[in-house]
Design an enzyme around this catalytic site. Structure first.
Site, PDB file in Angstrom:
ATOM      1  N   SER A 148       0.824  -1.217   0.000  1.00 33.51           N
ATOM      2  CA  SER A 148       0.000   0.000   0.000  1.00 33.51           C
ATOM      3  C   SER A 148       0.857   1.265   0.000  1.00 33.51           C
ATOM      4  O   SER A 148       1.657   1.483   0.919  1.00 33.51           O
ATOM      5  CB  SER A 148      -0.917  -0.049   1.239  1.00 33.51           C
ATOM      6  OG  SER A 148      -1.097   1.220   1.798  1.00 33.51           O
TER       7      SER A 148
HETATM    8  N1  LIG Z   1      -5.982   8.831   2.001  1.00 32.56           N
HETATM    9  C1  LIG Z   1      -5.719   7.561   2.651  1.00 32.56           C
HETATM   10  C2  LIG Z   1      -5.920   6.432   1.681  1.00 32.56           C
HETATM   11  C3  LIG Z   1      -5.867   5.091   2.373  1.00 32.56           C
HETATM   12  C4  LIG Z   1      -6.341   3.960   1.474  1.00 32.56           C
HETATM   13  O1  LIG Z   1      -7.262   4.132   0.658  1.00 32.56           O
HETATM   14  N2  LIG Z   1      -5.718   2.790   1.660  1.00 32.56           N
HETATM   15  C5  LIG Z   1      -6.130   1.619   0.909  1.00 32.56           C
HETATM   16  C6  LIG Z   1      -4.939   0.707   0.665  1.00 32.56           C
HETATM   17  S1  LIG Z   1      -3.697   1.490  -0.302  1.00 32.56           S
HETATM   18  C7  LIG Z   1      -7.147   0.863   1.767  1.00 32.56           C
HETATM   19  O2  LIG Z   1      -6.975   0.762   2.961  1.00 32.56           O
HETATM   20  N3  LIG Z   1      -8.192   0.318   1.143  1.00 32.56           N
HETATM   21  C8  LIG Z   1      -9.168  -0.464   1.817  1.00 32.56           C
HETATM   22  C9  LIG Z   1     -10.473   0.250   2.039  1.00 32.56           C
HETATM   23  O3  LIG Z   1     -10.577   1.455   1.688  1.00 32.56           O
HETATM   24  O4  LIG Z   1     -11.394  -0.373   2.561  1.00 32.56           O
HETATM   25  C10 LIG Z   1      -4.300   7.569   3.226  1.00 32.56           C
HETATM   26  O5  LIG Z   1      -3.447   8.283   2.691  1.00 32.56           O
HETATM   27  O6  LIG Z   1      -4.061   6.888   4.234  1.00 32.56           O
END
Ligand SMILES: N[C@@H](CCC(=O)N[C@@H](CS)C(=O)NCC(=O)O)C(=O)O
Length: 223
Positions: A12
């Site tokens: 990630s």
């Molecule tokens: N703006 C957030 C984005 C976080 C994000 O979308 N992470 C993804 C993985 S790269 C995630 O956790 N996806 C799972 C979900 O949204 O349920 C950050 O910078 O932490």
């Protein structure tokens, strides 16, 4: 100092931005893997810590902070001995903040997640050319952001570099930046790769991300 735990997944990009920050600050921390592909981010214990069910999540003793763009300034504000990575000067900070918001709102969600979510979570095998074209638009802008500076928010390394480089490394999997068209981007990415903690904090996870995406054997469809 509190006990720091970072919950995330090396593949990630925002998790890797926080790893770069923790390593740059030489902070001791535990890393807890949250396997998104196995749905671990939707388990009750994790939702209690982060109802938005995203990684990364930082636990600092009793408090939980999520979103890499909130975690990085917090770490610098609380634990850094200088403000270099997140300057206190209001103009310089505004430039860093602009890059962080650009990553958060446009580069990561608008461009990268639009490519990865269908492949990783929705079973897509075809990507529209327009989504690849959007990557080139990001490169045009980042090349301009860099201007004559070595770093993305000016002459010094900041958390804006950590934020943007992890997303850029992942966009690269979909469209390699042409060194003739984007010489500043290519040089900036090389420069960051020289940081002693870069490989461990970003290189390894970026390679995992790349194999994961390539394993989907997707094709690109013209609009
Ligand atoms: N703006 C957030 C984005 C976080 C994000 O979308 N992470 C993804 C993985 S790269 C995630 O956790 N996806 C799972 C979900 O949204 O349920 C950050 O910078 O932490």
């Amino acid at each position: 100092m509190g006990k720091l735990t970072l919950y995330g997944l090396e593949a990630s990009p925002p998790t890797r931005s926080c790893l770069l920050t923790l390593k740059a600050l030489e902070l001791p921390f535990d890393f807890v893997v949250v396997n998104l592909l196995a749905g671990e981010h939707l388990l009750p214990d994790y939702l209690e810590k982060n109802p938005q069910h995203t990684v990364p999540l930082l636990e600092d003793d009793e408090v939980c902070i999520w979103d890499s763009h909130a975690i990085m300034p917090y770490l610098v504000g609380k634990y850094a001995t200088t403000d270099a990575l997140y300057p206190k000067d209001l103009y310089q900070r505004a430039v860093v903040d602009q890059r962080l918001h650009y990553d958060s709102g446009s580069m990561f969600v608008g461009t990268m997640r639009a490519l990865t979510r269908p492949l990783l979570f929705l079973g897509a095998t075809v990507i529209e050319q327009s989504k690849i074209d959007a990557v080139a638009e990001v490169y045009d802008l980042v090349e301009t952001f860099l201007g004559d500076n070595d770093y993305i928010a000016g002459t010094e390394l900041t958390i804006a570099d950590f934020s943007c480089v992890t997303t850029m490394c992942s966009l690269k999997v979909f469209l390699e930046p042409d060194p003739n068209k984007y010489p500043k981007i290519v040089a900036w990415m090389e420069r960051l790769r020289e940081l002693p903690y870069y490989e461990k904090a970003n290189g390894v996870g970026a390679a995992i991300f790349e194999s994961l995406i390539k394993s989907k054997n997707f094709t690109i469809e013209s609009n």
